[in-house]
Structures are given as structure tokens and as C-alpha cells.
Design a protein around this motif. Structure first.
Motif, PDB file in Angstrom:
ATOM      1  N   PRO A  44      -4.740  19.117  28.465  1.00  0.00           N
ATOM      2  CA  PRO A  44      -5.041  20.118  29.501  1.00  0.00           C
ATOM      3  C   PRO A  44      -3.845  20.931  29.986  1.00  0.00           C
ATOM      4  N   ALA A  45      -2.629  20.462  29.751  1.00  0.00           N
ATOM      5  CA  ALA A  45      -1.437  21.210  30.177  1.00  0.00           C
ATOM      6  C   ALA A  45      -0.689  21.818  28.992  1.00  0.00           C
ATOM      7  N   ALA A  46      -1.357  21.887  27.844  1.00  0.00           N
ATOM      8  CA  ALA A  46      -0.685  22.301  26.611  1.00  0.00           C
ATOM      9  C   ALA A  46      -0.065  23.688  26.686  1.00  0.00           C
ATOM     10  N   GLU A  47      -0.739  24.634  27.357  1.00  0.00           N
ATOM     11  CA  GLU A  47      -0.227  25.999  27.390  1.00  0.00           C
ATOM     12  C   GLU A  47       1.140  26.085  28.065  1.00  0.00           C
ATOM     13  N   LEU A  48       1.409  25.188  29.011  1.00  0.00           N
ATOM     14  CA  LEU A  48       2.704  25.206  29.696  1.00  0.00           C
ATOM     15  C   LEU A  48       3.819  24.877  28.713  1.00  0.00           C
ATOM     16  N   ALA A  65      20.559  35.247  15.083  1.00  0.00           N
ATOM     17  CA  ALA A  65      20.685  36.507  14.340  1.00  0.00           C
ATOM     18  C   ALA A  65      22.035  37.168  14.578  1.00  0.00           C
ATOM     19  N   ALA A  66      22.621  36.852  15.746  1.00  0.00           N
ATOM     20  CA  ALA A  66      23.926  37.432  16.099  1.00  0.00           C
ATOM     21  C   ALA A  66      25.092  36.546  15.676  1.00  0.00           C
ATOM     22  N   GLY A  67      24.814  35.495  14.910  1.00  0.00           N
ATOM     23  CA  GLY A  67      25.896  34.638  14.425  1.00  0.00           C
ATOM     24  C   GLY A  67      25.945  33.268  15.031  1.00  0.00           C
ATOM     25  N   GLY A  68      24.997  32.961  15.954  1.00  0.00           N
ATOM     26  CA  GLY A  68      24.938  31.630  16.541  1.00  0.00           C
ATOM     27  C   GLY A  68      25.973  31.418  17.628  1.00  0.00           C
ATOM     28  N   ILE A  69      26.241  30.161  17.906  1.00  0.00           N
ATOM     29  CA  ILE A  69      27.218  29.761  18.917  1.00  0.00           C
ATOM     30  C   ILE A  69      28.472  29.278  18.202  1.00  0.00           C
ATOM     31  N   HIS A  70      29.514  30.083  18.239  1.00  0.00           N
ATOM     32  CA  HIS A  70      30.762  29.766  17.522  1.00  0.00           C
ATOM     33  C   HIS A  70      30.467  29.419  16.056  1.00  0.00           C
ATOM     34  N   GLY A  71      29.559  30.206  15.460  1.00  0.00           N
ATOM     35  CA  GLY A  71      29.242  30.042  14.047  1.00  0.00           C
ATOM     36  C   GLY A  71      28.164  29.031  13.733  1.00  0.00           C
ATOM     37  N   ARG A  72      27.633  28.363  14.742  1.00  0.00           N
ATOM     38  CA  ARG A  72      26.561  27.381  14.516  1.00  0.00           C
ATOM     39  C   ARG A  72      25.224  27.959  14.976  1.00  0.00           C
ATOM     40  N   THR A  73      24.179  27.763  14.182  1.00  0.00           N
ATOM     41  CA  THR A  73      22.846  28.197  14.574  1.00  0.00           C
ATOM     42  C   THR A  73      22.195  27.128  15.463  1.00  0.00           C
ATOM     43  N   LEU A  74      21.236  27.561  16.264  1.00  0.00           N
ATOM     44  CA  LEU A  74      20.515  26.665  17.158  1.00  0.00           C
ATOM     45  C   LEU A  74      19.185  26.275  16.543  1.00  0.00           C
ATOM     46  N   ARG A  75      18.887  24.983  16.553  1.00  0.00           N
ATOM     47  CA  ARG A  75      17.605  24.478  16.066  1.00  0.00           C
ATOM     48  C   ARG A  75      16.914  23.720  17.183  1.00  0.00           C
ATOM     49  N   LEU A  76      15.616  23.993  17.360  1.00  0.00           N
ATOM     50  CA  LEU A  76      14.835  23.326  18.409  1.00  0.00           C
ATOM     51  C   LEU A  76      13.847  22.345  17.792  1.00  0.00           C
ATOM     52  N   VAL A  77      13.878  21.102  18.276  1.00  0.00           N
ATOM     53  CA  VAL A  77      12.894  20.088  17.884  1.00  0.00           C
ATOM     54  C   VAL A  77      12.039  19.780  19.105  1.00  0.00           C
ATOM     55  N   SER A  78      10.727  20.034  19.008  1.00  0.00           N
ATOM     56  CA  SER A  78       9.814  19.771  20.125  1.00  0.00           C
ATOM     57  C   SER A  78       8.912  18.596  19.801  1.00  0.00           C
ATOM     58  N   ARG A  79       8.797  17.697  20.754  1.00  0.00           N
ATOM     59  CA  ARG A  79       7.873  16.561  20.605  1.00  0.00           C
ATOM     60  C   ARG A  79       6.811  16.642  21.696  1.00  0.00           C
ATOM     61  N   ASP A  80       5.582  16.376  21.316  1.00  0.00           N
ATOM     62  CA  ASP A  80       4.426  16.494  22.205  1.00  0.00           C
ATOM     63  C   ASP A  80       4.276  15.234  23.056  1.00  0.00           C
ATOM     64  N   ASP A  81       4.313  15.399  24.391  1.00  0.00           N
ATOM     65  CA  ASP A  81       4.092  14.231  25.256  1.00  0.00           C
ATOM     66  C   ASP A  81       2.724  14.248  25.926  1.00  0.00           C
ATOM     67  N   PHE A 257       4.069  25.952  38.892  1.00  0.00           N
ATOM     68  CA  PHE A 257       3.825  25.019  37.790  1.00  0.00           C
ATOM     69  C   PHE A 257       2.395  25.104  37.265  1.00  0.00           C
ATOM     70  N   VAL A 258       1.496  25.671  38.036  1.00  0.00           N
ATOM     71  CA  VAL A 258       0.104  25.738  37.600  1.00  0.00           C
ATOM     72  C   VAL A 258      -0.021  26.419  36.228  1.00  0.00           C
ATOM     73  N   GLY A 259       0.911  27.323  35.918  1.00  0.00           N
ATOM     74  CA  GLY A 259       0.797  28.100  34.688  1.00  0.00           C
ATOM     75  C   GLY A 259      -0.066  29.314  34.971  1.00  0.00           C
ATOM     76  N   SER A 260       0.564  30.382  35.441  1.00  0.00           N
ATOM     77  CA  SER A 260      -0.166  31.531  35.988  1.00  0.00           C
ATOM     78  C   SER A 260      -1.123  32.172  34.992  1.00  0.00           C
ATOM     79  N   SER A 261      -0.642  32.486  33.805  1.00  0.00           N
ATOM     80  CA  SER A 261      -1.494  33.148  32.813  1.00  0.00           C
ATOM     81  C   SER A 261      -2.610  32.222  32.340  1.00  0.00           C
ATOM     82  N   ALA A 262      -2.288  30.953  32.177  1.00  0.00           N
ATOM     83  CA  ALA A 262      -3.306  29.981  31.771  1.00  0.00           C
ATOM     84  C   ALA A 262      -4.381  29.856  32.850  1.00  0.00           C
TER      85      ALA A 262
END
Length: 379
Positions: A44-48, A65-81, A257-262
Motif C-alpha cells: 500500500p505504500a509502494a508509490e512512496l 553522465a558528467a563523469g561521476g564523483i572523482h571519476g567513479r559512477t554512482l550505482r543504486l541498489v534498492s531492496r523492497d521492505d 509523508f502521505v504521498g501527495s500525488s498518490a
């Protein structure tokens, strides 16, 4: 150096040895930096959680796209709780032990973030931009939590101030029966006490539930002029729609926190007149540099719909990347903490954050928005 100073220095050095250089460098490779997120991607809170993730990714892609942070790219790992505390703790532990992330960003929810907090603190991993305004995550001070948003106390004060200025005094509270809902309830209570007022009713709903029948019956007996809602969008929408069908004449107010658009999408035609407090700039009008930038970055990842949640994710990502830049090429978690604490009036173009060694609040910005008859937001 006196004996006490020598003793403290020895303890600090021992702590460094105990953590070990490898421990401090988890998630930092030659060419990338691994960042973790635990948040609802289902339920029920997935959209947030999904929208926070979109905003984070929009900024990360531009940085890469601009070269990252001091030459390192950023990678995001998301886990569903799933917006459940036990799963949040398990997700945080997995991000730390299995994915070996360097830092965390954009957790969603009070009970979930509180559940994961012991693991975060034990591993001394910075968490930037948790999507919660709870005081329990601000006091006592935790040096690994960096808030980007105002607190629920700030938001509920703004709502109650607005109502009482209009002469509204019969105010009720509908809150989720957990740490998030109780944090909001405490905020409303404090704001009312400040004005020598009491709520005319306080009714609850369980987390991840939309069973609001009994709550509405109690509210109908109290006949409030306004109801402040502290829950997720599905339960808040359920209460508003049921109230409309039962003819309960009252105003409904929500914290961010309600998630306005949702919430607006869930309400449809029943949403007209519902008010929501916000803690980030209005994302629909490019009147400030940060909103123009956000809209451009969203377009670059092929997302045409803007909302407050992805705006918050974008701001959290901006804060984290500024901290990473200031920390330099030789990254450590303690270095990131120190660099974030160096941010003073860090202005992103219409939204500023300030931190310090004993201040990780970030911002106290709030404003009120209204859902119009067309389902759009107005200020």
C-alpha cells in the motif's frame, strides 16, 4: 597531552583499528560507488518508495553522465521492505552484509527506519534523506542520520497555525497506529497545547490497512471542523471517500509523508479541497533553479510526471553527492560524515540545508498545498 587526552586518543585509534580499512571502504571500487536504499516497492505504500527511487536515479544519472564523483559512477541498489519494520531491518542488513554498500539513501517511513537504525548505527553507515519527519529519528542525535526534510512537528505546527488563524478550533486526528502515526499525533497535540486547545477526537487505523469504518463513526460523533491525517495514502483516501459518502462536513489535512500525488490519484473526484503540508519546493512550476533542474533531469530519464516524493528523492541525492564530492577521492564513511557536516547554508537553487557536528536536521521548510477540483496541486 594529559592522561585523559591520551586515553581518549587511544580509544579513538582503537576504534579505527577495529573497523579496519576494508570495512570503511565497502562499496567503493576503482570505478564506482555503491549506494543502498531500503524502501517500499510493493504494498500500500509502494508509490512512496518507487517515486523516491526515481528522483534519486534522475540525479545519479546526470552525475554519471558528467563523469561521476572523482571519476567513479554512482550505482543504486534498492531492496523492497514493503513498509514493514521486520523487512526493513532485513533489507538494511542485506544491503550492508551482502551488497556491501558504502552509504544509504532515501529510506521510507518511521517504523521501518527505526527498525533498521540499530544495524545502521552499529555499522556506522551514513543514511542521507530518510523520508520521515519523526522526532524519534532526530532526538537523541545520531551522527549517521542526515535529514533533508522538516520534521512532523514543523509540519503539524504549520497546519494547526493555519487552522486556528482561520478560527477553526474543533480539530480531530486520524493516525496510523505505529511510531509514524504517534509522532504526528504528538506534533498535533503540541501545536494545540501551545494554543490552549485539545483535539476533539483521536482515531486510528492499522499500518497497511484501509479499514476505517470505526474511525469514521467516532469522528462523526465528534463533528470536527477539520481532521489532521497522519497515515499512508490508501488509508487516508479511504477515510476521506467514506466521509464524503456519509456526508461528514469537515476539512482534511495531511502531512507530506502521505504521498501527495498518490493520494490525489487514489481520491479522484473526492480529493477537491484536501490540504497537504509539503517539505520540498513545489515540483510542478519551474520558478526556482532547483525545480528547473529537477524537471530537466526527470526528462532525461524519460519521466514526464513530477511529484513531491521524487522531488524529495532528488534533493536527498543532491545532498549525498555534494558530501561525496567534498570527501575527496579517498573515500571513507567517516570522511563522508565530516564532509556532510561541513555543509552550511548549502543552497541548491531555492532549497537549502545546513548541518553541523551536532545538527543533522537539514531543513525546516514547510508550505501548504491544496488539491484542486481538477486533481492538480495549487499553493
Amino acid at each position: 597531552m594529559n592522561i585523559r587526552q591520551a586515553w581518549l586518543a587511544a580509544l579513538a585509534f582503537a576504534g579505527v583499528l577495529a573497523s579496519g580499512p576494508g570495512h570503511a571502504q565497502n562499496g567503493v571500487g576503482d570505478s564506482d560507488i555503491l549506494i543502498g536504499q531500503f524502501a517500499a516497492q510493493s504494498g500500500p505504500a509502494a508509490e512512496l518508495g518507487k517515486r523516491m527511487r526515481v528522483g534519486i536515479l534522475a540525479h545519479f544519472k546526470a552525475v554519471n553522465a558528467a563523469g561521476g564523483i572523482h571519476g567513479r559512477t554512482l550505482r543504486l541498489v534498492s531492496r523492497d521492505d514493503g513498509y514493514e519494520p521486520e523487512r526493513a531491518l532485513a533489507s538494511a542488513r542485506a544491503l550492508i552484509a551482502e551488497d556491501k554498500v558504502f552509504a544509504l539513501i532515501g529510506s521510507v517511513g518511521t517504523p521501518t527506519t527505526l527498525a533498521a537504525l540499530p544495524a545502521i548505527t552499529a555499522e556506522q553507515i551514513p543514511l542521507v534523506g530518510p523520508f520521515t519527519g519523526a522526532e524519534a529519528l532526530r532526538e537523541p542525535f545520531n551522527r549517521y542520520l542526515f535529514h533533508v526534510r522538516a520534521s512532523y512537528y514543523d509540519e503539524t505546527e504549520r497546519i494547526v497555525q493555519h487552522l486556528t488563524t482561520l478560527g477553526v478550533k474543533k480539530i480531530a486526528v486520524f493516525y496510523q497506529n505505529d511510531s509514524y502515526g504517534k509522532a504526528g499525533l504528538e506534533g498535533v497535540t503540541r501545536a494545540l497545547d501551545k494554543r490552549s486547545l485539545k483535539s476533539v477526537a483521536s482515531v486510528t487505523v492499522e499500518r497497511n490497512s484501509t479499514d476505517v469504518t470505526q474511525a469514521l463513526a467516532k469522528l462523526a460523533k465528534a463533528a470536527p471542523e477539520a481532521v489532521v491525517q497522519i497515515s499512508a495514502y490508501k488509508s487516508c483516501a479511504a477515510l476521506i471517500k467514506l466521509a464524503r459518502t456519509k456526508g461528514l462536513a469537515t476539512q482534511f489535512f495531511n502531512v507530506s509523508f502521505v504521498g501527495s500525488s498518490a493520494l490525489a490519484a487514489e481520491l479522484g473526484d473526492a480529493g477537491a479541497g484536501v490540504t497537504i503540508s509539503q517539505v520540498v519546493p513545489f515540483p510542478f512550476a519551474p520558478s526556482t533553479p532547483i525545480v528547473r533542474e529537477y524537471q530537466q533531469r526527470m526528462a532525461e530519464i524519460g519521466v514526464a510526471d513530477y511529484d513531491f516524493s521524487s522531488m524529495e528523492g532528488y534533493l536527498a541525492a543532491r545532498v549525498l553527492t555534494e558530501g561525496l564530492r567534498r570527501a575527496g577521492r579517498s573515500l571513507s564513511r567517516e570522511g563522508l560524515v565530516a564532509s556532510l557536516e561541513s555543509l552550511r547554508d548549502f543552497n541548491m537553487g531555492g532549497f537549502s540545508v545546513t548541518y553541523g557536528p551536532q545538527n543533522h536536521q537539514g531543513s525546516r521548510f514547510t508550505e501548504l498545498t491544496l488539491i484542486s477540483r481538477s486533481g492538480r496541486f495549487v499553493r
